[in-house]
Write a protein that holds these residues in place. Sequence first.
Motif: not given
Length: 155
Positions: A35-46
């Motif tokens: 449930v912990h995420v390093l998100k390296l892109y902008p915007d969707h999907p969330y």
Amino acid sequence: MSESTLPFDHVIDGIYISGWRAIQYIPALRAAGIVHVLKLYPDHPYFPADFHTFENALEDGEFIDAPLLKHGVSFIKEQVQATRPVLVMCSAGISRSSTFVLAYLLEKGHDLPDAYRLLKRAHPDAEPHPRMWQSLITHYRLDYTLDDAWEWMSQ
């Protein structure tokens, strides 16, 4: 659903890697404790509200500024230290996410070619963009060149 059909791969220390497709497998992520995420892109999907998402967006194919690299790797290290599985993801799960996992492995004491082989075994799609390789070589003051990285990728 078997692990081989999931769009995320376990690399080491509770670190998983994927592209945006992982968001379509929220129950499988939860079942894996992710449930912990390093998100390296902008915007969707969330991700849903119960996920702890660290937004560290950057463009693929661009040199990574040291603070951006440091913040992302710090997030990964915090999750590992707390024994919380963490998903590192970019749009395709090929370049940006691979670069941040490699940076973590470097900080853990792995040599870059060994780190790449470890990552590639776990996640065959791993193939950082040349500017991403250069970011690692520069920020970690490594005695490698882009030609060395091409050689590792061709093996």
